[in-house]
Design a protein around this motif. Structure first.
Motif, mmCIF file in Angstrom:
data_model
loop_
_atom_site.group_PDB
_atom_site.id
_atom_site.type_symbol
_atom_site.label_atom_id
_atom_site.label_comp_id
_atom_site.label_asym_id
_atom_site.label_seq_id
_atom_site.Cartn_x
_atom_site.Cartn_y
_atom_site.Cartn_z
ATOM 1 N N ARG A 85 0.696 -1.602 -0.097
ATOM 2 C CA ARG A 85 0.519 -0.149 -0.133
ATOM 3 C C ARG A 85 1.006 1.336 0.151
ATOM 4 N NH1 ARG A 85 -2.643 1.098 4.496
ATOM 5 N NH2 ARG A 85 -2.377 -1.699 6.401
ATOM 6 N N THR A 86 1.947 1.255 -0.303
ATOM 7 C CA THR A 86 2.949 2.521 -0.462
ATOM 8 C C THR A 86 3.858 2.160 -0.995
ATOM 9 O OG1 THR A 86 4.303 4.097 1.309
ATOM 10 C CG2 THR A 86 4.217 1.287 2.006
ATOM 11 N N SER A 87 4.803 2.635 -1.161
ATOM 12 C CA SER A 87 5.675 2.616 -2.056
ATOM 13 C C SER A 87 7.369 3.273 -1.991
ATOM 14 C CB SER A 87 5.845 3.557 -3.782
ATOM 15 O OG SER A 87 5.617 4.914 -3.301
ATOM 16 N N ASP A 88 7.273 3.613 -0.184
ATOM 17 C CA ASP A 88 8.582 3.941 0.332
ATOM 18 C C ASP A 88 8.551 2.947 1.526
ATOM 19 O OD1 ASP A 88 7.907 6.852 -1.260
ATOM 20 O OD2 ASP A 88 6.986 7.266 0.540
ATOM 21 N N PRO A 89 10.103 2.695 1.777
ATOM 22 C CA PRO A 89 10.624 2.092 2.873
ATOM 23 C C PRO A 89 10.069 2.396 3.907
ATOM 24 C CG PRO A 89 12.109 2.955 1.278
ATOM 25 C CD PRO A 89 11.073 3.540 1.431
ATOM 26 N N ALA A 122 11.548 -2.094 5.688
ATOM 27 C CA ALA A 122 10.891 -2.432 4.849
ATOM 28 C C ALA A 122 11.282 -2.029 3.630
ATOM 29 C CB ALA A 122 9.576 -3.240 5.302
ATOM 30 N N ILE A 123 11.940 -2.923 2.800
ATOM 31 C CA ILE A 123 12.071 -2.144 1.877
ATOM 32 C C ILE A 123 11.003 -3.043 0.273
ATOM 33 C CG2 ILE A 123 13.259 -1.004 0.254
ATOM 34 C CD1 ILE A 123 15.829 -1.452 1.716
ATOM 35 N N GLN A 124 9.858 -2.727 -0.082
ATOM 36 C CA GLN A 124 9.716 -3.159 -1.381
ATOM 37 C C GLN A 124 9.816 -2.827 -2.628
ATOM 38 O OE1 GLN A 124 9.163 -0.252 0.209
ATOM 39 N NE2 GLN A 124 7.346 -0.327 0.350
ATOM 40 N N VAL A 125 10.286 -3.858 -3.627
ATOM 41 C CA VAL A 125 11.006 -3.941 -4.565
ATOM 42 C C VAL A 125 10.310 -4.579 -5.747
ATOM 43 C CG1 VAL A 125 13.363 -3.524 -3.609
ATOM 44 C CG2 VAL A 125 11.730 -6.606 -3.850
ATOM 45 N N PHE A 126 10.059 -3.973 -6.735
ATOM 46 C CA PHE A 126 9.085 -5.140 -8.137
ATOM 47 C C PHE A 126 9.971 -5.036 -9.129
ATOM 48 C CE2 PHE A 126 7.365 -1.015 -5.373
ATOM 49 C CZ PHE A 126 6.761 -1.487 -4.922
ATOM 50 N N ILE A 134 10.361 -8.248 -1.268
ATOM 51 C CA ILE A 134 10.670 -6.837 -0.015
ATOM 52 C C ILE A 134 12.140 -7.348 0.092
ATOM 53 C CG2 ILE A 134 9.301 -7.285 1.887
ATOM 54 C CD1 ILE A 134 7.053 -7.475 1.357
ATOM 55 N N VAL A 135 12.325 -6.409 0.742
ATOM 56 C CA VAL A 135 14.221 -6.730 1.755
ATOM 57 C C VAL A 135 14.095 -5.585 2.754
ATOM 58 C CG1 VAL A 135 15.906 -6.175 1.632
ATOM 59 C CG2 VAL A 135 14.751 -6.485 -0.564
ATOM 60 N N ASN A 136 13.884 -6.685 4.184
ATOM 61 C CA ASN A 136 14.268 -6.275 5.451
ATOM 62 C C ASN A 136 15.584 -6.603 5.776
ATOM 63 O OD1 ASN A 136 11.084 -6.161 6.344
ATOM 64 N ND2 ASN A 136 11.374 -8.079 5.310
ATOM 65 N N VAL A 137 15.201 -4.819 6.211
ATOM 66 C CA VAL A 137 17.406 -4.725 6.305
ATOM 67 C C VAL A 137 17.136 -4.296 8.141
ATOM 68 C CG1 VAL A 137 19.074 -3.468 6.344
ATOM 69 C CG2 VAL A 137 17.670 -3.342 4.323
ATOM 70 N N GLU A 153 18.629 6.220 -1.535
ATOM 71 C CA GLU A 153 19.501 5.088 -1.832
ATOM 72 C C GLU A 153 19.700 3.786 -1.620
ATOM 73 O OE1 GLU A 153 23.157 7.276 -1.465
ATOM 74 O OE2 GLU A 153 22.800 8.839 -1.673
ATOM 75 N N LEU A 154 19.043 3.872 0.175
ATOM 76 C CA LEU A 154 18.712 2.272 -0.016
ATOM 77 C C LEU A 154 17.824 0.853 -0.691
ATOM 78 C CD1 LEU A 154 19.003 2.797 4.019
ATOM 79 C CD2 LEU A 154 20.510 1.564 3.093
ATOM 80 N N GLN A 155 16.996 2.433 -1.021
ATOM 81 C CA GLN A 155 15.393 1.492 -1.822
ATOM 82 C C GLN A 155 16.380 1.593 -3.394
ATOM 83 O OE1 GLN A 155 12.415 4.041 -2.504
ATOM 84 N NE2 GLN A 155 11.311 2.307 -2.684
ATOM 85 N N LEU A 156 17.155 1.743 -3.356
ATOM 86 C CA LEU A 156 17.162 2.150 -5.012
ATOM 87 C C LEU A 156 18.441 0.436 -5.153
ATOM 88 C CD1 LEU A 156 18.156 5.934 -6.559
ATOM 89 C CD2 LEU A 156 16.469 4.323 -7.070
#
Length: 212
Positions: A85-89, A122-126, A134-137, A153-156
């Motif tokens: 439901r969101t595009s932001d970490p 939590a970083i969503q990737v597509f 989903i990348v959890n760091v 930058e982390l998301q990229l």
């Protein structure tokens, strides 16, 4: 924040998934991470479709993954729904303020606290053909004070590795690509046949029908 440009160059030249994971892990650990978990899936982030999902972790406390899977606590994980439901970490500690949690979801978060994994992102990737992830760091007990630019930058970096994984695994099962046997089973389901009857028709076990 260190080395995003260098990371782009590293990832572009990788030819196997093991090296990709090592390079990805090293990048996030250089940013202060102590734990990394990556989930790749087709479509929605379901947990009962092992042929359409991949999970890999580093630095996760012993027993946590087994407990979450064995006790089916992952079914109450609020992170995938929030990520969809969101595009932001977002930080794990912000989850209670982002949505109204069910009792089962609160239990999931309490289980994470039991294993003292601290806070993380939590970083969503597509990707194409609904190959998402989903990348959890994890960053331990101290929540890092990242700027908006650093979070981006982390998301990229996460997105870069995710797309590289897709490039390296073109044959990963996709929800829109069923086998002939799966299509045949689906046709019988559409005709109202039970799993046990379909198993007899196809000459396979009922369990295999369930899997298909």
């Amino acid at each position: 924040m260190t080395g995003l440009q260098e990371q782009i160059a590293r990832v572009q030249g990788i030819m196997d998934t093991d090296t990709l994971w090592t390079v990805t892990r090293d990048y996030f650990y250089a940013q202060g991470a102590t734990m990394l978990a990556y989930r790749h899936f087709v479509g929605r982030a379901e947990y009962d479709l092992p042929d359409r999902m991949m999970v890999v972790t580093e630095g996760v406390p012993n027993g946590l993954v087994e407990k979450l899977f064995n006790e089916r606590l992952l079914l109450a994980n609020p992170i995938p729904d929030l990520a969809s439901r969101t595009s932001d970490p977002f930080f794990w500690s912000d989850i209670p303020s982002m949505t109204a949690l069910l009792e089962s979801e609160e239990l999931f978060l309490e289980t994470l606290k039991e294993f003292r994994i601290g806070d993380g992102l939590a970083i969503q990737v597509f990707g194409p053909m609904s190959r998402n992830g989903i990348v959890n760091v994890g960053f331990g007990e101290t929540r890092p004070a990242f700027s908006k630019r650093e979070l981006k930058e982390l998301q990229l970096a996460a997105q870069l590795s995710h797309l590289a994984y897709i490039r390296l695994t073109p044959d990963f099962r996709q929800g829109s690509q069923m086998t002939a046997r799966e299509r045949e089973g689906l046709e019988w389901i559409a005709k109202g046949k039970s799993n046990s009857v379909i198993a007899e028709i196809l000459g396979i076990s009922a369990h295999t029908v369930d899997t298909h």
